[in-house]
Design a protein around this motif. Structure first.
Motif, short mmCIF file in Angstrom:
data_model
loop_
_atom_site.label_atom_id
_atom_site.label_comp_id
_atom_site.label_asym_id
_atom_site.label_seq_id
_atom_site.Cartn_x
_atom_site.Cartn_y
_atom_site.Cartn_z
N TYR A 188 -2.50 -11.57 -11.09
CA TYR A 188 -3.60 -10.90 -11.79
C TYR A 188 -4.90 -10.99 -10.99
O TYR A 188 -5.74 -11.85 -11.24
N ASN A 189 -5.04 -10.10 -10.02
CA ASN A 189 -6.24 -10.05 -9.19
C ASN A 189 -7.08 -8.81 -9.50
O ASN A 189 -7.64 -8.18 -8.61
N SER A 190 -7.17 -8.46 -10.77
CA SER A 190 -7.79 -7.20 -11.14
C SER A 190 -9.31 -7.21 -11.03
O SER A 190 -9.94 -6.16 -11.14
N THR A 191 -9.92 -8.36 -10.78
CA THR A 191 -11.37 -8.41 -10.58
C THR A 191 -11.73 -8.65 -9.12
O THR A 191 -12.40 -7.83 -8.50
N LEU A 192 -11.29 -9.75 -8.54
CA LEU A 192 -11.74 -10.11 -7.21
C LEU A 192 -11.46 -9.03 -6.17
O LEU A 192 -12.29 -8.72 -5.33
N THR A 193 -10.27 -8.45 -6.20
CA THR A 193 -9.89 -7.47 -5.17
C THR A 193 -9.99 -6.04 -5.67
O THR A 193 -9.53 -5.12 -4.99
N ARG A 194 -10.62 -5.84 -6.80
CA ARG A 194 -10.64 -4.52 -7.44
C ARG A 194 -11.14 -3.42 -6.51
O ARG A 194 -10.59 -2.31 -6.47
N HIS A 195 -12.19 -3.69 -5.77
CA HIS A 195 -12.79 -2.68 -4.90
C HIS A 195 -12.67 -3.04 -3.42
O HIS A 195 -13.39 -2.48 -2.59
N PHE A 196 -11.76 -3.95 -3.10
CA PHE A 196 -11.53 -4.28 -1.69
C PHE A 196 -10.85 -3.10 -1.00
O PHE A 196 -10.10 -2.35 -1.63
N PRO A 197 -11.07 -2.92 0.32
CA PRO A 197 -10.37 -1.87 1.05
C PRO A 197 -8.86 -2.10 1.00
O PRO A 197 -8.37 -3.12 1.50
N GLN A 198 -8.13 -1.20 0.41
CA GLN A 198 -6.71 -1.41 0.18
C GLN A 198 -5.92 -1.57 1.46
O GLN A 198 -4.94 -2.31 1.53
N TYR A 199 -6.36 -0.91 2.51
CA TYR A 199 -5.62 -0.96 3.78
C TYR A 199 -5.44 -2.39 4.27
O TYR A 199 -4.39 -2.76 4.77
N TYR A 200 -6.47 -3.21 4.09
CA TYR A 200 -6.43 -4.56 4.62
C TYR A 200 -5.65 -5.51 3.72
O TYR A 200 -5.32 -6.63 4.11
N LEU A 201 -5.34 -5.07 2.51
CA LEU A 201 -4.61 -5.91 1.57
C LEU A 201 -3.11 -5.67 1.62
O LEU A 201 -2.34 -6.53 1.20
N ASP A 202 -2.70 -4.50 2.09
CA ASP A 202 -1.33 -4.05 1.90
C ASP A 202 -0.56 -4.04 3.21
O ASP A 202 -0.29 -2.99 3.79
N CYS A 203 -0.19 -5.22 3.69
CA CYS A 203 0.51 -5.31 4.96
C CYS A 203 1.92 -4.73 4.87
O CYS A 203 2.49 -4.29 5.87
N GLU A 204 2.52 -4.68 3.68
CA GLU A 204 3.88 -4.16 3.54
C GLU A 204 3.93 -2.67 3.88
O GLU A 204 4.89 -2.19 4.49
N ASP A 205 2.90 -1.94 3.51
CA ASP A 205 2.88 -0.50 3.76
C ASP A 205 2.35 -0.15 5.14
O ASP A 205 2.77 0.82 5.75
N THR A 206 1.39 -0.94 5.64
CA THR A 206 0.81 -0.62 6.94
C THR A 206 1.63 -1.17 8.09
O THR A 206 1.52 -0.70 9.22
N GLY A 207 2.44 -2.17 7.82
CA GLY A 207 3.22 -2.78 8.87
C GLY A 207 2.43 -3.72 9.75
O GLY A 207 2.95 -4.25 10.75
N GLU A 208 1.18 -3.97 9.40
CA GLU A 208 0.34 -4.85 10.19
C GLU A 208 0.10 -6.16 9.44
O GLU A 208 0.37 -6.28 8.25
N GLU A 209 -0.45 -7.14 10.14
CA GLU A 209 -0.74 -8.43 9.54
C GLU A 209 -1.74 -8.27 8.40
O GLU A 209 -2.67 -7.46 8.47
N GLU A 210 -1.52 -9.03 7.33
CA GLU A 210 -2.42 -9.00 6.18
C GLU A 210 -3.74 -9.64 6.59
O GLU A 210 -3.82 -10.85 6.80
N LEU A 211 -4.80 -8.85 6.70
CA LEU A 211 -6.07 -9.34 7.21
C LEU A 211 -6.93 -9.97 6.12
O LEU A 211 -7.74 -10.84 6.39
#
Length: 285
Positions: A188-211
């Motif tokens: 349940y991270n619906s507040t802290l990461t709510r407006h974070f840039p999704q690209y940097y959170l989603d290493c599974e989809d980007t194939g890159e290291e989770e930054l």
């Protein structure tokens, strides 16, 4: 950046139209702290589970508990709310560590009551005080029919737990690493990461290291919406806590104003930290 343009002033401007009361505490662990109402008391809701987890590891380190002990789900543990134990059969047994993990990652209320019974309220509160959290108390087990409150804490106290965790000093380095891994799995991270840039959170989809990732624990009741934890970035880590109360809408839903405004404040802190390459404020000359 002009030195008078502080994050506290920007937060105050952002919250001018907020229907509620928010406390914020952020620490970049390099001497810069952002504090808005840091010592205001709040209902913990499920953030108390962070303190319970620390108490478990403290007692395990002292040989007074074991992560491998077995706990059995009994009818007296039942309570409504979040979690999966409520859908399991009475008599189900799990290791203490697995029960504690469910308590954190899906905020299982029944698992929490099992942990409170296992550790004892007095022992949990003694550990909280020993950790220096003078304004934090676990009042009762979770029972919405019997008790109006679960615990009391402040943004400053809650942040201190994650500062210790980030430094590897919450109970011990080994315990800190194990707890950190649990907090990283929190759903349940619906507040802290709510407006974070999704690209940097989603290493599974980007194939890159989770930054960017968080190791956190949130909590919500009719009276509050709370969140806090470690934010890991390419420039290092900072701790942020955002607590909310005195809002007019008690219903829990993803777009609740407390979560929306809290998400904006969290993004504001992230942007500042990234822009200053690992600090929440400019270095003093």
């Amino acid at each position: 950046m002009h030195p008078s343009l502080t994050l506290e002033k920007r937060i105050a401007a952002e919250l001018a139209s907020y229907d509620g009361q928010m406390s914020v505490f952020a620490d970049d662990m390099k001497g810069n702290i952002v504090a808005v109402g840091p010592d205001e008391p709040f209902e913990t809701a499920s953030t108390i589970k962070t303190y319970i987890l620390a108490s478990l590891f403290d007692r395990a380190e002292k040989g007074l508990a074991s992560l491998d002990d077995m706990l059995t789900y009994r009818p007296e543990h039942f309570v409504d709310g979040s979690g999966v134990f409520r859908d399991l059969s009475f008599g189900t047994s799990m290791k203490v560590l697995d029960v504690a993990t469910l308590m954190i990652i899906i905020s299982d209320n029944i698992a929490t009551n099992m942990m409170i019974e296992y550790l004892g309220i007095d022992e949990i509160n003694a550990c909280i005080q020993a950790l220096g959290c003078r304004d934090t108390v676990l009042h009762n087990p979770i029972d919405f029919e019997k008790y109006d409150r679960l615990g009391t804490t402040t943004a400053r106290d809650y942040a201190s737990m994650f500062v210790r965790l980030s430094k590897g000093e919450l109970i011990s380095p080994a315990a800190s690493e194990q707890m950190r891994n649990i907090f990283r799995k929190q759903h349940y991270n619906s507040t802290l990461t709510r407006h974070f840039p999704q690209y940097y959170l989603d290493c599974e989809d980007t194939g890159e290291e989770e930054l960017i990732y968080v190791a956190s624990k949130s909590g919500s009741m009719n009276a509050c919406r709370n969140d806090g934890g470690i934010v890991h970035t390419p420039y290092g880590e900072y701790v942020v806590v955002i607590f909310n109360k005195n809002f007019s809408d008690p219903i829990y839903y993803d777009g609740h104003p407390a979560m929306e405004y809290g998400g904006r404040i969290s993004r504001m802190l992230l942007d500042q930290y990234l822009a200053l390459e690992g600090r929440l404020a400019l270095q003093k000359m």
